[in-house]
Design a protein around this motif. Structure first.
Motif, mmCIF file in Angstrom:
data_model
loop_
_atom_site.group_PDB
_atom_site.id
_atom_site.type_symbol
_atom_site.label_atom_id
_atom_site.label_comp_id
_atom_site.label_asym_id
_atom_site.label_seq_id
_atom_site.Cartn_x
_atom_site.Cartn_y
_atom_site.Cartn_z
ATOM 1 N N TRP A 148 -1.616 -2.325 7.890
ATOM 2 C CA TRP A 148 -2.444 -2.343 6.513
ATOM 3 C C TRP A 148 -2.085 -1.566 6.085
ATOM 4 O O TRP A 148 -2.702 -1.454 4.538
ATOM 5 N N TYR A 149 -1.628 -0.277 6.076
ATOM 6 C CA TYR A 149 -1.926 0.535 5.434
ATOM 7 C C TYR A 149 -0.688 1.814 6.073
ATOM 8 O O TYR A 149 -0.599 2.096 7.427
ATOM 9 N N PHE A 153 -1.827 7.985 5.354
ATOM 10 C CA PHE A 153 -2.959 7.105 4.425
ATOM 11 C C PHE A 153 -4.576 6.449 5.940
ATOM 12 O O PHE A 153 -5.069 6.462 5.761
ATOM 13 N N ALA A 159 -8.975 4.620 4.771
ATOM 14 C CA ALA A 159 -8.242 3.827 6.467
ATOM 15 C C ALA A 159 -10.214 3.978 7.709
ATOM 16 O O ALA A 159 -9.523 3.294 7.864
ATOM 17 N N ALA A 231 3.573 2.167 0.063
ATOM 18 C CA ALA A 231 1.960 0.553 0.443
ATOM 19 C C ALA A 231 2.061 0.501 1.647
ATOM 20 O O ALA A 231 3.858 -0.218 1.564
ATOM 21 N N GLU A 238 -3.737 1.383 -0.793
ATOM 22 C CA GLU A 238 -3.477 2.749 -1.290
ATOM 23 C C GLU A 238 -3.464 2.676 -2.292
ATOM 24 O O GLU A 238 -2.649 4.389 -2.414
#
Length: 261
Positions: A148-149, A153, A159, A231, A238
């Protein structure tokens, strides 16, 4: 799949061009808080929750992308909204492609972020659905950092907020959407999309890597492709400022074109 009355939220002024925002698997409409903050002064923004996500009901799966697209069109019908600009992340972007193909008269422009015309490993999605039906969405939490990130992050409030959306998703809603992803393939139809298309990829996204996202822009009649550095999959959170800038430019061009078209 019967039509699901999707939970939604509307922001922005009456009479402004309508922008519909479609979220990713395992998140809710608050995925787009940063985009609303940046764009709601110029656009009437409609956000929705996928079935079993956020506050939308959770009918029994499996779902199809065509059915999810029909749910969005049914929402627009209930709201009395005719032609809209659409932007979505991951499955939200796939729903946008399906709406643009099945209901072309409803779409003025399309932005697909971290999405695909055919997602990778289609045979793996029913297996994921079975895992989540057995163990719940918590089974997916450990695999989200790095997907996802980007790792840097991970230790942020944003998050943690994203993971809370995943934990709140129903098992059936998540699993049903997995099955919709498994059966989705519009690669041979994207040339039918005649409205302006923006496809945006995260440079470090393992789920929908740049070369996969680029197919959307390259296949459309009028397509633009952009990559966001540092990203992964949920690039609009993000790197919200960069994504907001791309969306603002894309939408302004599309609005100007629709007025003179």
């Amino acid at each position: 799949m019967t039509t699901t009355a999707l939970h939604h939220r509307i922001d922005g002024p009456d009479g402004a061009p309508v922008l519909v925002l479609g979220p990713s698997l395992g998140t809710d409409l608050h995925l787009f808080d940063a985009q609303v903050d940046a764009l709601a002064d110029r656009y009437r923004i409609v956000r929705f929750d996928l079935p079993g996500h956020g506050q939308s009901p959770s009918p029994a799966g499996p779902y199809t992308m065509r059915g999810l697209a029909d749910d969005v069109v049914a929402l627009l019908d209930r709201l009395g909204m005719d032609r809209v600009h659409y932007a979505g992340v991951s499955i939200g972007g796939a729903i946008g492609q399906q709406v643009a193909l099945d209901h072309p008269e409803r779409v003025l422009s399309l932005a697909a972020m971290a999405s695909a015309a055919r997602f990778a490993d289609p045979e793996s999605w029913p297996k994921r659905a079975a895992t989540v039906r057995e163990k719940g969405p918590d089974a997916m939490v450990a695999s989200r950092p790095g997907t996802w990130y980007v790792p840097s992050f991970s230790d942020t409030d944003e998050a943690r907020r994203l993971l809370s959306m995943l934990r709140a998703t129903t098992a059936e809603g998540y699993a049903g959407c997995c099955e919709a992803i498994s059966g989705f393939d519009v690669r041979d139809r994207l040339a039918e999309v005649r409205v302006p298309v923006l496809a945006v990829a995260g440079a470090e996204d393992p789920a929908t890597p740049p070369q996969m996202v680029r197919i959307i822009a390259d296949s459309a009649a009028v397509g633009r492709f952009e990559v966001i550095e540092d990203a992964a999959h949920l690039l609009n959170v993000e790197q919200s400022e960069q994504v907001n800038g791309l969306l603002a430019e894309h939408l302004a061009d599309a609005v100007a074109g629709s007025r003179h078209g």
